[in-house]
Design a protein around this motif. Sequence first.
Motif, PDB file in Angstrom:
ATOM      1  N   GLY A  34       0.803  -1.215   0.000  1.00 23.79           N
ATOM      2  CA  GLY A  34       0.000   0.000   0.000  1.00 23.79           C
ATOM      3  C   GLY A  34       0.832   1.259   0.000  1.00 23.79           C
ATOM      4  O   GLY A  34       0.377   2.315  -0.445  1.00 23.79           O
ATOM      5  N   ALA A  35       2.064   1.166   0.499  1.00 22.73           N
ATOM      6  CA  ALA A  35       2.937   2.341   0.504  1.00 22.73           C
ATOM      7  C   ALA A  35       3.506   2.598  -0.891  1.00 22.73           C
ATOM      8  O   ALA A  35       3.748   3.743  -1.269  1.00 22.73           O
ATOM      9  CB  ALA A  35       4.080   2.154   1.509  1.00 22.73           C
ATOM     10  N   PHE A  36       3.718   1.514  -1.659  1.00 23.60           N
ATOM     11  CA  PHE A  36       4.207   1.645  -3.027  1.00 23.60           C
ATOM     12  C   PHE A  36       4.001   0.307  -3.738  1.00 23.60           C
ATOM     13  O   PHE A  36       3.622  -0.701  -3.123  1.00 23.60           O
ATOM     14  CB  PHE A  36       5.686   2.044  -3.059  1.00 23.60           C
ATOM     15  CG  PHE A  36       6.628   0.971  -2.554  1.00 23.60           C
ATOM     16  CD1 PHE A  36       7.206   0.057  -3.443  1.00 23.60           C
ATOM     17  CD2 PHE A  36       6.931   0.870  -1.207  1.00 23.60           C
ATOM     18  CE1 PHE A  36       8.058  -0.935  -2.989  1.00 23.60           C
ATOM     19  CE2 PHE A  36       7.784  -0.122  -0.744  1.00 23.60           C
ATOM     20  CZ  PHE A  36       8.348  -1.025  -1.634  1.00 23.60           C
ATOM     21  N   PHE A  37       4.245   0.305  -5.047  1.00 21.17           N
ATOM     22  CA  PHE A  37       4.207  -0.907  -5.858  1.00 21.17           C
ATOM     23  C   PHE A  37       5.496  -0.955  -6.681  1.00 21.17           C
ATOM     24  O   PHE A  37       6.132   0.070  -6.887  1.00 21.17           O
ATOM     25  CB  PHE A  37       2.999  -0.905  -6.799  1.00 21.17           C
ATOM     26  CG  PHE A  37       1.679  -0.816  -6.077  1.00 21.17           C
ATOM     27  CD1 PHE A  37       0.982  -1.964  -5.740  1.00 21.17           C
ATOM     28  CD2 PHE A  37       1.143   0.417  -5.724  1.00 21.17           C
ATOM     29  CE1 PHE A  37      -0.232  -1.888  -5.068  1.00 21.17           C
ATOM     30  CE2 PHE A  37      -0.063   0.507  -5.049  1.00 21.17           C
ATOM     31  CZ  PHE A  37      -0.754  -0.654  -4.723  1.00 21.17           C
ATOM     32  N   TYR A  38       5.873  -2.153  -7.133  1.00 27.28           N
ATOM     33  CA  TYR A  38       7.059  -2.215  -7.982  1.00 27.28           C
ATOM     34  C   TYR A  38       6.722  -2.939  -9.280  1.00 27.28           C
ATOM     35  O   TYR A  38       5.912  -3.877  -9.310  1.00 27.28           O
ATOM     36  CB  TYR A  38       8.232  -2.885  -7.261  1.00 27.28           C
ATOM     37  CG  TYR A  38       8.150  -4.390  -7.112  1.00 27.28           C
ATOM     38  CD1 TYR A  38       8.727  -5.240  -8.060  1.00 27.28           C
ATOM     39  CD2 TYR A  38       7.528  -4.972  -6.009  1.00 27.28           C
ATOM     40  CE1 TYR A  38       8.681  -6.615  -7.923  1.00 27.28           C
ATOM     41  CE2 TYR A  38       7.462  -6.354  -5.858  1.00 27.28           C
ATOM     42  CZ  TYR A  38       8.043  -7.168  -6.807  1.00 27.28           C
ATOM     43  OH  TYR A  38       7.986  -8.538  -6.676  1.00 27.28           O
ATOM     44  N   GLY A  39       7.316  -2.452 -10.380  1.00 22.55           N
ATOM     45  CA  GLY A  39       7.101  -3.048 -11.686  1.00 22.55           C
ATOM     46  C   GLY A  39       8.393  -3.638 -12.227  1.00 22.55           C
ATOM     47  O   GLY A  39       9.487  -3.159 -11.905  1.00 22.55           O
ATOM     48  N   VAL A  40       8.263  -4.675 -13.043  1.00 24.18           N
ATOM     49  CA  VAL A  40       9.415  -5.363 -13.613  1.00 24.18           C
ATOM     50  C   VAL A  40       9.368  -5.202 -15.130  1.00 24.18           C
ATOM     51  O   VAL A  40       8.421  -5.658 -15.789  1.00 24.18           O
ATOM     52  CB  VAL A  40       9.415  -6.855 -13.235  1.00 24.18           C
ATOM     53  CG1 VAL A  40      10.669  -7.536 -13.765  1.00 24.18           C
ATOM     54  CG2 VAL A  40       9.313  -7.018 -11.727  1.00 24.18           C
ATOM     55  N   SER A  41      10.366  -4.548 -15.684  1.00 23.72           N
ATOM     56  CA  SER A  41      10.357  -4.219 -17.110  1.00 23.72           C
ATOM     57  C   SER A  41      10.424  -5.449 -18.003  1.00 23.72           C
ATOM     58  O   SER A  41       9.856  -5.470 -19.095  1.00 23.72           O
ATOM     59  CB  SER A  41      11.528  -3.283 -17.441  1.00 23.72           C
ATOM     60  OG  SER A  41      12.769  -3.897 -17.114  1.00 23.72           O
ATOM     61  N   THR A  42      11.097  -6.501 -17.556  1.00 22.69           N
ATOM     62  CA  THR A  42      11.270  -7.687 -18.396  1.00 22.69           C
ATOM     63  C   THR A  42       9.999  -8.521 -18.500  1.00 22.69           C
ATOM     64  O   THR A  42       9.806  -9.261 -19.463  1.00 22.69           O
ATOM     65  CB  THR A  42      12.403  -8.566 -17.845  1.00 22.69           C
ATOM     66  OG1 THR A  42      12.156  -8.826 -16.452  1.00 22.69           O
ATOM     67  CG2 THR A  42      13.737  -7.873 -18.008  1.00 22.69           C
ATOM     68  N   THR A  43       9.125  -8.435 -17.515  1.00 22.32           N
ATOM     69  CA  THR A  43       7.880  -9.209 -17.539  1.00 22.32           C
ATOM     70  C   THR A  43       6.658  -8.346 -17.837  1.00 22.32           C
ATOM     71  O   THR A  43       5.603  -8.872 -18.195  1.00 22.32           O
ATOM     72  CB  THR A  43       7.645  -9.906 -16.183  1.00 22.32           C
ATOM     73  OG1 THR A  43       7.495  -8.914 -15.153  1.00 22.32           O
ATOM     74  CG2 THR A  43       8.808 -10.832 -15.842  1.00 22.32           C
ATOM     75  N   GLY A  44       6.805  -7.018 -17.649  1.00 21.92           N
ATOM     76  CA  GLY A  44       5.675  -6.127 -17.860  1.00 21.92           C
ATOM     77  C   GLY A  44       4.614  -6.248 -16.790  1.00 21.92           C
ATOM     78  O   GLY A  44       3.445  -5.925 -17.007  1.00 21.92           O
ATOM     79  N   ILE A  45       5.009  -6.684 -15.589  1.00 21.66           N
ATOM     80  CA  ILE A  45       4.067  -6.930 -14.484  1.00 21.66           C
ATOM     81  C   ILE A  45       4.444  -6.061 -13.297  1.00 21.66           C
ATOM     82  O   ILE A  45       5.622  -5.776 -13.062  1.00 21.66           O
ATOM     83  CB  ILE A  45       4.098  -8.421 -14.085  1.00 21.66           C
ATOM     84  CG1 ILE A  45       3.482  -9.263 -15.212  1.00 21.66           C
ATOM     85  CG2 ILE A  45       3.362  -8.673 -12.780  1.00 21.66           C
ATOM     86  CD1 ILE A  45       3.599 -10.747 -15.000  1.00 21.66           C
ATOM     87  N   PHE A  46       3.429  -5.626 -12.521  1.00 20.13           N
ATOM     88  CA  PHE A  46       3.717  -4.923 -11.274  1.00 20.13           C
ATOM     89  C   PHE A  46       3.098  -5.676 -10.099  1.00 20.13           C
ATOM     90  O   PHE A  46       2.092  -6.366 -10.251  1.00 20.13           O
ATOM     91  CB  PHE A  46       3.249  -3.464 -11.313  1.00 20.13           C
ATOM     92  CG  PHE A  46       1.764  -3.245 -11.240  1.00 20.13           C
ATOM     93  CD1 PHE A  46       1.141  -2.962 -10.032  1.00 20.13           C
ATOM     94  CD2 PHE A  46       0.975  -3.283 -12.385  1.00 20.13           C
ATOM     95  CE1 PHE A  46      -0.225  -2.731  -9.954  1.00 20.13           C
ATOM     96  CE2 PHE A  46      -0.385  -3.046 -12.341  1.00 20.13           C
ATOM     97  CZ  PHE A  46      -0.996  -2.769 -11.110  1.00 20.13           C
ATOM     98  N   CYS A  47       3.751  -5.536  -8.937  1.00 22.93           N
ATOM     99  CA  CYS A  47       3.404  -6.341  -7.759  1.00 22.93           C
ATOM    100  C   CYS A  47       3.369  -5.492  -6.491  1.00 22.93           C
ATOM    101  O   CYS A  47       3.822  -4.344  -6.462  1.00 22.93           O
ATOM    102  CB  CYS A  47       4.445  -7.448  -7.546  1.00 22.93           C
ATOM    103  SG  CYS A  47       4.660  -8.581  -8.919  1.00 22.93           S
ATOM    104  N   ARG A  48       2.863  -6.129  -5.436  1.00 17.14           N
ATOM    105  CA  ARG A  48       2.990  -5.583  -4.087  1.00 17.14           C
ATOM    106  C   ARG A  48       4.392  -5.901  -3.559  1.00 17.14           C
ATOM    107  O   ARG A  48       4.997  -6.902  -3.979  1.00 17.14           O
ATOM    108  CB  ARG A  48       1.961  -6.207  -3.139  1.00 17.14           C
ATOM    109  CG  ARG A  48       0.514  -5.981  -3.544  1.00 17.14           C
ATOM    110  CD  ARG A  48      -0.428  -6.755  -2.613  1.00 17.14           C
ATOM    111  NE  ARG A  48      -1.799  -6.597  -3.042  1.00 17.14           N
ATOM    112  CZ  ARG A  48      -2.588  -5.590  -2.684  1.00 17.14           C
ATOM    113  NH1 ARG A  48      -2.115  -4.668  -1.855  1.00 17.14           N
ATOM    114  NH2 ARG A  48      -3.827  -5.501  -3.113  1.00 17.14           N
ATOM    115  N   PRO A  49       4.905  -5.135  -2.602  1.00 14.86           N
ATOM    116  CA  PRO A  49       6.231  -5.452  -2.047  1.00 14.86           C
ATOM    117  C   PRO A  49       6.316  -6.849  -1.439  1.00 14.86           C
ATOM    118  O   PRO A  49       7.375  -7.469  -1.462  1.00 14.86           O
ATOM    119  CB  PRO A  49       6.424  -4.367  -0.978  1.00 14.86           C
ATOM    120  CG  PRO A  49       5.586  -3.221  -1.459  1.00 14.86           C
ATOM    121  CD  PRO A  49       4.388  -3.844  -2.100  1.00 14.86           C
TER     122      PRO A  49
END
Length: 381
Positions: A34-49
């Motif tokens: 909830g404080a932030f999210f992270y995305g991965v350029s190689t998979t094109g997906i974003f996740c919770r920490p």
Amino acid sequence: MNPQADRPTSVSSVYQTEAQRWQAVCTRDARADGAFFYGVSTTGIFCRPSCASRLPRREHVAFFATAQAARAAGLRECKRCRPGGLPRELAIVERACAVLDADPQARITLAQLSDAVHVSPFHLQRLFTRVVGVSPRQYQAAHRGAALRDALQRGERVTRAALDAGFNSPSRLYENAASELGMAPSAYRNKGAGLVVHYACASTPLGQVLVAATEKGICHIAFGDAADSLVGELRRTLAHAQLIEDDARIAPFVAQIDAYLHGGRETFDLPLDVAATAFRQRVWDALRRIPYGETRSYTQIAEALGAPRAVRAVASACAANPVALAIPCHRVVQKRGALAGYRWGLSRKEVLLRTEAQRAGATGADALGEGAKPAKLDDVA
């Protein structure tokens, strides 16, 4: 029980830098959700920490303040941690809340509640706390506290108000009074009767500030154009309390506010003594998670709480905030970035947002949101 007492007073400050956020991802820190999210350029997906997916390489990771920002960057939601929402889990929590709301005065155990919603007690405890922000027991306690406050404000006797609110006995009430009311029940009913409150006023770039504190912590921070009017408001709020002007005692708190307004600090280390309903506690906790230099809309806060239709209730909770800056309600704006209302004046809100954005290295448009107008950094006083 006040859930703020069980959490750090500045959760968002732990995840402000990219290094801190990456560390949270590496350790799958659920507190960062909830404080932030992270995305991965190689998979094109974003996740919770806290996502349990395989850890990506650091150079492929970018961080986002909201799920909307990640989507805008062209990323898809992770199917494992579902960062954009938890529909099934939210349905479970909604059923649990409905059970608790049906009889707010009843004392329902975790086992009874888990039987009612058909999930294990362990899973329900973790899920309820993650979605609602407080545990089922804390949720019930807040309900009792709200009922008790309403009864005391109507002038009912303490014993009758305690029994009607679901306390088994007056002794049980007084055991929990500090956490559920913020002060003794009789003192609350009588507008602070028997309570000693120390206060002081000081000049700031935003005008006069009044800070008041009980022996437990800060109970009031307010800005205004004149010290006399601020003191008058405090006297009306705590009409029967013993108010003592004490510059020396309040000076450390004022010093933190002064340092914040002059760019010397971005977070506060202030003990708070404020009471609220369960929903307001959740809203205020969400406000304290908004990073310095950023804003959220009322709609975003409501969605983050799992109550997307409660936008007006979120606005009401912001308006009821008794401690300016310590609970940063100034970081909440309208959906299109307009500055909406602020208890201590829109001009002060405008200055705070612009100043924070500049010091955080953000552009004015990024900080205030789409459609917001630039503010002038003139002193408000």
